[in-house]
Design a protein around this motif. Structure first.
Motif, short mmCIF file in Angstrom:
data_model
loop_
_atom_site.label_atom_id
_atom_site.label_comp_id
_atom_site.label_asym_id
_atom_site.label_seq_id
_atom_site.Cartn_x
_atom_site.Cartn_y
_atom_site.Cartn_z
N ALA A 56 -69.33 -55.82 -18.91
CA ALA A 56 -69.80 -55.07 -17.86
C ALA A 56 -71.07 -55.70 -17.18
O ALA A 56 -71.36 -55.93 -16.12
N ASN A 57 -72.03 -56.14 -18.13
CA ASN A 57 -73.42 -56.53 -17.83
C ASN A 57 -73.07 -57.99 -17.13
O ASN A 57 -73.67 -58.41 -16.14
N LEU A 58 -72.18 -58.85 -17.72
CA LEU A 58 -71.89 -60.28 -17.28
C LEU A 58 -71.33 -60.08 -15.79
O LEU A 58 -71.61 -60.71 -14.83
N LEU A 59 -70.28 -59.25 -15.63
CA LEU A 59 -69.77 -59.22 -14.48
C LEU A 59 -70.71 -58.41 -13.20
O LEU A 59 -70.63 -59.01 -12.00
N ARG A 60 -71.88 -57.96 -13.68
CA ARG A 60 -72.95 -57.44 -12.64
C ARG A 60 -74.07 -58.15 -12.59
O ARG A 60 -74.97 -58.09 -11.83
N SER A 93 -67.97 -48.49 -9.60
CA SER A 93 -67.38 -49.80 -8.98
C SER A 93 -68.29 -50.49 -7.99
O SER A 93 -68.39 -51.75 -8.11
N GLU A 94 -69.24 -49.82 -7.51
CA GLU A 94 -70.08 -50.59 -6.67
C GLU A 94 -71.00 -51.55 -7.32
O GLU A 94 -71.63 -52.68 -6.45
N GLU A 95 -71.49 -51.31 -8.54
CA GLU A 95 -72.14 -52.03 -9.46
C GLU A 95 -71.78 -53.36 -9.47
O GLU A 95 -72.37 -54.47 -10.09
N PHE A 96 -70.22 -53.48 -9.44
CA PHE A 96 -69.71 -54.87 -9.65
C PHE A 96 -69.22 -55.88 -8.46
O PHE A 96 -68.63 -56.58 -8.35
N ALA A 97 -70.07 -55.22 -7.30
CA ALA A 97 -69.75 -56.14 -5.91
C ALA A 97 -70.02 -57.62 -6.07
O ALA A 97 -71.07 -58.06 -6.86
N GLY A 98 -69.29 -58.46 -5.75
CA GLY A 98 -69.29 -59.80 -5.76
C GLY A 98 -69.04 -60.43 -7.27
O GLY A 98 -69.23 -61.79 -7.59
N ALA A 99 -68.62 -59.56 -8.15
CA ALA A 99 -68.45 -60.11 -9.66
C ALA A 99 -67.30 -61.15 -9.39
O ALA A 99 -67.43 -62.23 -10.37
N GLU A 100 -66.36 -61.02 -8.56
CA GLU A 100 -65.17 -62.15 -8.62
C GLU A 100 -65.94 -63.68 -8.26
O GLU A 100 -65.00 -64.46 -8.58
N ALA A 101 -66.70 -63.50 -7.80
CA ALA A 101 -67.39 -64.88 -7.25
C ALA A 101 -68.21 -65.45 -8.47
O ALA A 101 -68.46 -66.58 -8.36
N ALA A 105 -70.91 -68.22 -18.05
CA ALA A 105 -71.41 -69.12 -18.95
C ALA A 105 -70.94 -68.56 -20.39
O ALA A 105 -70.81 -67.41 -20.63
N LEU A 106 -70.19 -69.80 -20.98
CA LEU A 106 -69.78 -69.60 -22.37
C LEU A 106 -70.82 -70.17 -23.45
O LEU A 106 -70.87 -71.12 -23.57
N PRO A 107 -71.59 -69.39 -24.26
CA PRO A 107 -72.33 -69.55 -24.77
C PRO A 107 -71.98 -70.48 -26.23
O PRO A 107 -72.92 -71.21 -26.74
N PHE A 108 -70.77 -70.27 -26.51
CA PHE A 108 -70.29 -71.12 -27.72
C PHE A 108 -69.98 -72.49 -27.25
O PHE A 108 -69.37 -73.26 -27.93
N LEU A 109 -69.68 -72.70 -25.88
CA LEU A 109 -69.44 -73.68 -25.24
C LEU A 109 -70.60 -74.21 -24.39
O LEU A 109 -70.25 -74.10 -23.00
N PRO A 110 -71.81 -74.71 -24.70
CA PRO A 110 -72.75 -75.10 -23.71
C PRO A 110 -72.33 -76.03 -22.54
O PRO A 110 -71.48 -77.00 -22.81
N GLY A 111 -72.45 -75.57 -21.33
CA GLY A 111 -72.32 -76.28 -20.36
C GLY A 111 -71.05 -75.82 -19.85
O GLY A 111 -70.70 -76.40 -18.40
N LYS A 112 -70.21 -75.00 -20.27
CA LYS A 112 -68.96 -74.46 -19.84
C LYS A 112 -68.93 -72.87 -19.38
O LYS A 112 -69.58 -72.30 -20.15
N GLY A 113 -68.15 -72.75 -18.44
CA GLY A 113 -67.89 -71.35 -17.84
C GLY A 113 -66.66 -70.93 -17.45
O GLY A 113 -65.61 -71.89 -17.25
#
Length: 160
Positions: A56-60, A93-101, A105-113
């Motif tokens: 939820a945090n990452l998507l927001r 749901s409005e808290e997640f506006a723009g989440a699809e864009a 980041a993947l902390p276990f794969l630096p530089g990847k997302g």
């Protein structure tokens, strides 16, 4: 995710009843694991609690929820699951506006997302259900009478 978390108290009730019936400390089940190099039951539940909050945090566009160590007691596990479900219920749901864009980041794969949709489908949901099934399986493996209905929760049947 909240629905699956809602089943954890059912699992805990059955684990406590089994331990009481067999006259052993339920803590044995809370620290049981399927393999020596795999997380124990309570750590699996910790992953279930953290997963949806982090997602939820990452998507927001916020920092992921902080990690914590969940105490291996029935009371601590119940409280943590309950608090998480309350937090999830407050999300709108409005808290997640723009989440699809967003690219997560993947902390276990630096530089990847991963694009947000791919992150949810390819990582967050499979990871969540991996830990749910593992926690359930730990109890089942140790003799607790949990079955598929205890995992799935009541289904919303409709007449045809």
């Amino acid at each position: 995710m909240s629905r699956t978390l809602g089943q954890v108290p059912v699992w805990l009730d059955k684990a406590q009843a089994y331990a009481d019936q067999r006259k052993f400390d339920v803590g044995v089940l809370l620290t049981a694991r399927l393999a020596p190099d795999q997380w124990h039951f309570t750590r699996q539940i910790q992953a279930l609690v953290l997963g949806p909050l982090r997602l939820a945090n990452l998507l927001r566009g916020q920092a992921p929820a902080d990690n914590f160590e969940l105490e291996p007691t029935i009371a601590a596990v119940r409280a943590s699951v309950g608090e998480t479900r309350e937090k999830l219920d407050k999300l709108r749901s409005e808290e997640f506006a723009g989440a699809e864009a967003r690219v997560i980041a993947l902390p276990f794969l630096p530089g990847k997302g991963l694009q947000a949709n791919d992150f949810v489908q390819q990582f967050a949901l499979p990871n969540f259900y991996f830990h749910a099934v593992t926690a359930y399986s730990i109890l089942r493996h140790n003799g607790v009478d949990v079955g598929k209905p205890d995992f799935l929760a009541p289904l919303a049947f409709r007449d045809l």
